[in-house]
Design a protein around this motif. Structure first.
Motif, PDB file in Angstrom:
ATOM      1  N   MET A   1       0.828  -1.179   0.000  1.00  0.00           N
ATOM      2  CA  MET A   1       0.000   0.000   0.000  1.00  0.00           C
ATOM      3  C   MET A   1       0.879   1.251   0.000  1.00  0.00           C
ATOM      4  SD  MET A   1      -2.837   0.985   2.811  1.00  0.00           S
ATOM      5  CE  MET A   1      -4.151   2.033   2.318  1.00  0.00           C
ATOM      6  N   SER A   2       0.527   2.202  -0.813  1.00  0.00           N
ATOM      7  CA  SER A   2       1.282   3.455  -0.883  1.00  0.00           C
ATOM      8  C   SER A   2       0.982   4.334   0.318  1.00  0.00           C
ATOM      9  CB  SER A   2       0.911   4.229  -2.146  1.00  0.00           C
ATOM     10  OG  SER A   2       1.337   3.544  -3.283  1.00  0.00           O
ATOM     11  N   ARG A   3       2.001   4.969   0.821  1.00  0.00           N
ATOM     12  CA  ARG A   3       1.867   5.911   1.929  1.00  0.00           C
ATOM     13  C   ARG A   3       2.107   7.322   1.411  1.00  0.00           C
ATOM     14  NH1 ARG A   3      -0.954   2.980   4.652  1.00  0.00           N
ATOM     15  NH2 ARG A   3      -0.049   1.047   5.323  1.00  0.00           N
ATOM     16  N   PHE A   4       1.544   8.270   2.118  1.00  0.00           N
ATOM     17  CA  PHE A   4       1.752   9.689   1.831  1.00  0.00           C
ATOM     18  C   PHE A   4       2.711  10.210   2.895  1.00  0.00           C
ATOM     19  CE2 PHE A   4      -2.182   8.490  -0.101  1.00  0.00           C
ATOM     20  CZ  PHE A   4      -2.228   9.212  -1.290  1.00  0.00           C
ATOM     21  N   LEU A   5       3.943  10.507   2.492  1.00  0.00           N
ATOM     22  CA  LEU A   5       5.018  10.844   3.424  1.00  0.00           C
ATOM     23  C   LEU A   5       5.391  12.319   3.349  1.00  0.00           C
ATOM     24  CD1 LEU A   5       7.369   7.837   2.554  1.00  0.00           C
ATOM     25  CD2 LEU A   5       5.643   7.938   4.379  1.00  0.00           C
ATOM     26  N   VAL A   6       5.629  12.905   4.501  1.00  0.00           N
ATOM     27  CA  VAL A   6       6.153  14.264   4.587  1.00  0.00           C
ATOM     28  C   VAL A   6       7.642  14.127   4.870  1.00  0.00           C
ATOM     29  CG1 VAL A   6       6.073  16.437   5.860  1.00  0.00           C
ATOM     30  CG2 VAL A   6       3.960  15.146   5.457  1.00  0.00           C
ATOM     31  N   VAL A   7       8.459  14.530   3.908  1.00  0.00           N
ATOM     32  CA  VAL A   7       9.912  14.462   4.068  1.00  0.00           C
ATOM     33  C   VAL A   7      10.428  15.886   4.212  1.00  0.00           C
ATOM     34  CG1 VAL A   7      12.094  13.749   3.031  1.00  0.00           C
ATOM     35  CG2 VAL A   7      10.067  12.301   2.781  1.00  0.00           C
ATOM     36  N   ASP A   8      10.972  16.163   5.369  1.00  0.00           N
ATOM     37  CA  ASP A   8      11.477  17.501   5.678  1.00  0.00           C
ATOM     38  C   ASP A   8      12.590  17.885   4.703  1.00  0.00           C
ATOM     39  OD1 ASP A   8      12.099  19.902   6.956  1.00  0.00           O
ATOM     40  OD2 ASP A   8      12.614  18.968   8.875  1.00  0.00           O
ATOM     41  N   ALA A   9      12.677  19.164   4.411  1.00  0.00           N
ATOM     42  CA  ALA A   9      13.693  19.683   3.495  1.00  0.00           C
ATOM     43  C   ALA A   9      15.110  19.372   3.976  1.00  0.00           C
ATOM     44  CB  ALA A   9      13.513  21.186   3.308  1.00  0.00           C
ATOM     45  N   CYS A  10      15.308  19.250   5.280  1.00  0.00           N
ATOM     46  CA  CYS A  10      16.655  18.951   5.788  1.00  0.00           C
ATOM     47  C   CYS A  10      17.144  17.592   5.298  1.00  0.00           C
ATOM     48  CB  CYS A  10      16.713  19.045   7.308  1.00  0.00           C
ATOM     49  SG  CYS A  10      15.657  17.883   8.190  1.00  0.00           S
ATOM     50  N   HIS A 104       4.338  23.715   9.544  1.00  0.00           N
ATOM     51  CA  HIS A 104       3.889  23.221   8.235  1.00  0.00           C
ATOM     52  C   HIS A 104       4.115  21.721   8.072  1.00  0.00           C
ATOM     53  CE1 HIS A 104       8.140  24.098   7.661  1.00  0.00           C
ATOM     54  NE2 HIS A 104       8.122  23.256   6.649  1.00  0.00           N
ATOM     55  N   LEU A 105       5.136  21.170   8.740  1.00  0.00           N
ATOM     56  CA  LEU A 105       5.376  19.727   8.678  1.00  0.00           C
ATOM     57  C   LEU A 105       4.229  18.970   9.358  1.00  0.00           C
ATOM     58  CD1 LEU A 105       9.163  19.663   9.645  1.00  0.00           C
ATOM     59  CD2 LEU A 105       8.187  19.410   7.350  1.00  0.00           C
ATOM     60  N   ILE A 106       3.869  19.445  10.532  1.00  0.00           N
ATOM     61  CA  ILE A 106       2.775  18.828  11.280  1.00  0.00           C
ATOM     62  C   ILE A 106       1.469  18.938  10.498  1.00  0.00           C
ATOM     63  CG2 ILE A 106       1.344  19.052  13.364  1.00  0.00           C
ATOM     64  CD1 ILE A 106       4.028  17.770  14.016  1.00  0.00           C
ATOM     65  N   GLU A 107       1.214  20.120   9.943  1.00  0.00           N
ATOM     66  CA  GLU A 107      -0.021  20.317   9.177  1.00  0.00           C
ATOM     67  C   GLU A 107      -0.093  19.364   7.995  1.00  0.00           C
ATOM     68  OE1 GLU A 107      -0.908  25.024  10.008  1.00  0.00           O
ATOM     69  OE2 GLU A 107       0.606  24.501   8.512  1.00  0.00           O
ATOM     70  N   ALA A 108       1.007  19.251   7.244  1.00  0.00           N
ATOM     71  CA  ALA A 108       1.020  18.343   6.089  1.00  0.00           C
ATOM     72  C   ALA A 108       0.824  16.899   6.533  1.00  0.00           C
ATOM     73  CB  ALA A 108       2.327  18.503   5.309  1.00  0.00           C
ATOM     74  N   ALA A 109       1.456  16.528   7.637  1.00  0.00           N
ATOM     75  CA  ALA A 109       1.314  15.158   8.134  1.00  0.00           C
ATOM     76  C   ALA A 109      -0.129  14.864   8.552  1.00  0.00           C
ATOM     77  CB  ALA A 109       2.273  14.918   9.304  1.00  0.00           C
ATOM     78  N   LEU A 110      -0.736  15.802   9.262  1.00  0.00           N
ATOM     79  CA  LEU A 110      -2.112  15.587   9.730  1.00  0.00           C
ATOM     80  C   LEU A 110      -3.111  15.507   8.582  1.00  0.00           C
ATOM     81  CD1 LEU A 110      -2.191  17.840  12.907  1.00  0.00           C
ATOM     82  CD2 LEU A 110      -2.254  15.329  12.828  1.00  0.00           C
ATOM     83  N   LEU A 111      -2.785  16.132   7.461  1.00  0.00           N
ATOM     84  CA  LEU A 111      -3.668  16.088   6.294  1.00  0.00           C
ATOM     85  C   LEU A 111      -3.348  14.921   5.365  1.00  0.00           C
ATOM     86  CD1 LEU A 111      -3.857  19.913   5.550  1.00  0.00           C
ATOM     87  CD2 LEU A 111      -5.683  18.447   6.466  1.00  0.00           C
ATOM     88  N   SER A 112      -2.402  14.081   5.763  1.00  0.00           N
ATOM     89  CA  SER A 112      -2.055  12.914   4.948  1.00  0.00           C
ATOM     90  C   SER A 112      -1.995  11.684   5.859  1.00  0.00           C
ATOM     91  CB  SER A 112      -0.748  13.172   4.182  1.00  0.00           C
ATOM     92  OG  SER A 112       0.321  13.487   5.066  1.00  0.00           O
ATOM     93  N   ASP A 113      -0.923  10.909   5.789  1.00  0.00           N
ATOM     94  CA  ASP A 113      -0.847   9.668   6.565  1.00  0.00           C
ATOM     95  C   ASP A 113      -0.187   9.821   7.935  1.00  0.00           C
ATOM     96  OD1 ASP A 113      -2.275   8.046   4.876  1.00  0.00           O
ATOM     97  OD2 ASP A 113      -0.522   7.345   3.764  1.00  0.00           O
ATOM     98  N   LYS A 114       0.023  11.066   8.373  1.00  0.00           N
ATOM     99  CA  LYS A 114       0.539  11.356   9.713  1.00  0.00           C
ATOM    100  C   LYS A 114       1.974  10.867   9.913  1.00  0.00           C
ATOM    101  CE  LYS A 114      -4.097  11.198  11.747  1.00  0.00           C
ATOM    102  NZ  LYS A 114      -4.793  11.039  10.490  1.00  0.00           N
ATOM    103  N   ILE A 115       2.801  10.955   8.854  1.00  0.00           N
ATOM    104  CA  ILE A 115       4.184  10.474   8.939  1.00  0.00           C
ATOM    105  C   ILE A 115       5.136  11.557   8.462  1.00  0.00           C
ATOM    106  CG2 ILE A 115       5.848   8.771   8.094  1.00  0.00           C
ATOM    107  CD1 ILE A 115       3.397   6.866   7.677  1.00  0.00           C
ATOM    108  N   ILE A 116       6.108  11.891   9.327  1.00  0.00           N
ATOM    109  CA  ILE A 116       7.161  12.860   8.995  1.00  0.00           C
ATOM    110  C   ILE A 116       8.503  12.150   9.079  1.00  0.00           C
ATOM    111  CG2 ILE A 116       8.383  14.950   9.754  1.00  0.00           C
ATOM    112  CD1 ILE A 116       5.701  15.909  10.954  1.00  0.00           C
ATOM    113  N   ILE A 117       9.347  12.406   8.076  1.00  0.00           N
ATOM    114  CA  ILE A 117      10.730  11.946   8.111  1.00  0.00           C
ATOM    115  C   ILE A 117      11.592  13.205   8.180  1.00  0.00           C
ATOM    116  CG2 ILE A 117      12.554  10.709   6.875  1.00  0.00           C
ATOM    117  CD1 ILE A 117      10.291   9.035   5.553  1.00  0.00           C
ATOM    118  N   SER A 118      12.334  13.343   9.263  1.00  0.00           N
ATOM    119  CA  SER A 118      13.114  14.562   9.485  1.00  0.00           C
ATOM    120  C   SER A 118      14.329  14.281  10.357  1.00  0.00           C
ATOM    121  CB  SER A 118      12.237  15.616  10.172  1.00  0.00           C
ATOM    122  OG  SER A 118      12.994  16.764  10.497  1.00  0.00           O
TER     123      SER A 118
END
Length: 177
Positions: A1-10, A104-118
């Motif tokens: 299954m595909s996930r929606f990931l928030v990958v921090d610019a760092c 903005h990282l938290i906001e993007a995560a909450l509007l997707s699959d709730k996953i941040i890589i940072s």
């Protein structure tokens, strides 16, 4: 299954073919995302950060993902706009500027699959410090590829699923240097 990931610019700016450990780890993370079916989630601020201080590899990954239809652009939604208002009135006022900078990282995560890589330990610690005031963010998974005990490559190989154990509410903040 595909996930929606928030990958921090760092992560994107640190990724390169240099033999520096963090550069290599970040390159490998972006390679994992590219070879998977996962999608990258961007809001306006995150995309700006990716392109303000770009790495060649980060831009190459973004372009490849975009050409494959795997870049998801989201708008900040009214359903989460109240979170910034809550941050502005937290008890520890000294943390507000740093938290707002990364909200903005938290906001993007909450509007997707709730996953941040940072890589940002201070940001994660800051968000953990306000969980009593802004409980909605407690569900966000935050993975730091630089932390060996977080086993991010094993997590990827197991499907990059949301895991309750990785939620901010279950993270014990570490001292940062």
């Amino acid at each position: 299954m595909s996930r929606f990931l928030v990958v921090d610019a760092c992560v994107a700016t640190s990724a390169s073919t240099k033999q520096i450990p963090v550069s290599k780890i970040c390159k490998n993370i972006l390679d994992e995302v590219l070879k998977s079916t996962h999608k990258l989630v961007f809001n306006q601020q995150l995309q700006k950060e990716w392109f303000d201080h770009p790495s060649k590899l980060g831009i190459m990954i973004f372009s490849s993902m975009k050409s494959r239809g795997r870049i998801i652009k989201i708008d900040e939604s009214g359903e989460i706009s109240h979170l910034k208002e809550k941050v502005l009135v937290i008890k520890d006022r000294s943390r507000v500027p740093a938290i707002m900078k990364d909200m903005h990282l938290i906001e993007a995560a909450l509007l997707s699959d709730k996953i941040i890589i940072s890589l940002d330990k201070k940001a994660r610690n800051n968000f953990c410090s306000i969980l009593n005031d802004v409980q909605e963010i407690s569900v966000v998974n935050w993975l730091n590829p630089e932390e060996p005990n977080e086993n991010i490559f094993l997590w990827f190989s197991n499907g990059a699923n949301y895991e309750e154990s990785r939620a901010l509410r279950n993270f014990v903040p570490q001292t940062t240097s």
